[in-house]
Design a protein around this motif. Structure first.
Motif, PDB file in Angstrom:
ATOM      1  N   ALA A  28       0.923  -1.082   0.117  1.00 59.00           N
ATOM      2  CA  ALA A  28      -0.412  -0.535  -0.023  1.00 59.00           C
ATOM      3  C   ALA A  28       0.798   1.248   0.128  1.00 59.00           C
ATOM      4  CB  ALA A  28      -0.701  -0.388   0.538  1.00 59.00           C
ATOM      5  N   THR A  29       2.235   1.546  -0.551  1.00 58.38           N
ATOM      6  CA  THR A  29       3.380   2.088   0.356  1.00 58.38           C
ATOM      7  C   THR A  29       2.877   3.464  -1.460  1.00 58.38           C
ATOM      8  OG1 THR A  29       4.541   1.372   1.066  1.00 58.38           O
ATOM      9  CG2 THR A  29       5.086   3.549   0.486  1.00 58.38           C
ATOM     10  N   PRO A  30       2.532   3.335  -2.425  1.00 61.52           N
ATOM     11  CA  PRO A  30       2.415   3.725  -3.146  1.00 61.52           C
ATOM     12  C   PRO A  30       1.484   4.955  -2.817  1.00 61.52           C
ATOM     13  CG  PRO A  30       3.418   2.062  -4.649  1.00 61.52           C
ATOM     14  CD  PRO A  30       3.195   1.825  -3.120  1.00 61.52           C
ATOM     15  N   ARG A  31      -0.030   3.985  -3.117  1.00 56.60           N
ATOM     16  CA  ARG A  31      -0.805   4.651  -2.703  1.00 56.60           C
ATOM     17  C   ARG A  31      -1.383   5.346  -1.769  1.00 56.60           C
ATOM     18  NH1 ARG A  31      -6.797   1.702  -2.264  1.00 56.60           N
ATOM     19  NH2 ARG A  31      -8.136   3.357  -2.406  1.00 56.60           N
ATOM     20  N   THR A  32      -0.573   5.140  -0.967  1.00 54.74           N
ATOM     21  CA  THR A  32      -0.645   5.380   0.330  1.00 54.74           C
ATOM     22  C   THR A  32      -0.199   7.521   0.074  1.00 54.74           C
ATOM     23  OG1 THR A  32      -0.231   3.991   1.894  1.00 54.74           O
ATOM     24  CG2 THR A  32       0.066   6.136   3.299  1.00 54.74           C
ATOM     25  N   LEU A  38      -3.393  14.211  -2.117  1.00 50.18           N
ATOM     26  CA  LEU A  38      -4.495  14.677  -2.636  1.00 50.18           C
ATOM     27  C   LEU A  38      -4.917  14.878  -0.749  1.00 50.18           C
ATOM     28  CD1 LEU A  38      -7.451  14.820  -4.202  1.00 50.18           C
ATOM     29  CD2 LEU A  38      -7.380  12.648  -3.454  1.00 50.18           C
ATOM     30  N   GLY A  39      -5.348  14.928   0.391  1.00 51.49           N
ATOM     31  CA  GLY A  39      -5.190  15.176   1.107  1.00 51.49           C
ATOM     32  C   GLY A  39      -5.421  16.151   1.203  1.00 51.49           C
ATOM     33  N   TRP A  40      -3.925  16.425   1.710  1.00 48.81           N
ATOM     34  CA  TRP A  40      -3.630  18.006   1.886  1.00 48.81           C
ATOM     35  C   TRP A  40      -3.725  18.901   0.817  1.00 48.81           C
ATOM     36  CZ3 TRP A  40      -2.010  19.622   6.308  1.00 48.81           C
ATOM     37  CH2 TRP A  40      -1.454  18.476   7.173  1.00 48.81           C
ATOM     38  N   THR A  41      -4.131  18.690  -0.457  1.00 46.71           N
ATOM     39  CA  THR A  41      -4.972  19.515  -1.327  1.00 46.71           C
ATOM     40  C   THR A  41      -5.954  19.650  -1.235  1.00 46.71           C
ATOM     41  OG1 THR A  41      -3.365  18.444  -2.750  1.00 46.71           O
ATOM     42  CG2 THR A  41      -4.891  19.215  -3.643  1.00 46.71           C
TER      43      THR A  41
END
Length: 59
Positions: A28-32, A38-41
Motif C-alpha cells: 500500500a505504500t505508493p497509494r498511501t 490528495l488529502g493535503w490538497t
C-alpha cells in the motif's frame, strides 16, 4: 485453559498478525503517498474557500 498455553497462543497469533500487517504495508505504500497528497490538497482548497477575501486597498 492454562495461562501458559493461552500466552503461547497469543504470541503465535500476534506474530501472524504482524506478518500480515507488514505484507499489507509494502503493497500500500505508493497509494498511501497519493492519498496523503490528495488529502493535503483538499485541505488547502477548503481553507482558501473558507477564508474571506480581503478588501482591495487603493494605492
Amino acid at each position: 485453559m492454562q495461562p501458559d498455553i493461552h500466552l503461547a497462543l497469543h504470541h503465535a497469533r500476534s506474530a501472524e498478525l504482524r506478518a500480515q500487517a507488514a505484507a499489507h504495508r509494502t503493497d500500500a505504500t505508493p497509494r498511501t503517498e497519493l492519498r496523503t497528497r490528495l488529502g493535503w490538497t483538499l485541505i488547502e482548497v477548503g481553507l482558501k474557500l473558507a477564508t474571506r477575501p480581503r478588501p482591495a486597498t487603493a494605492h
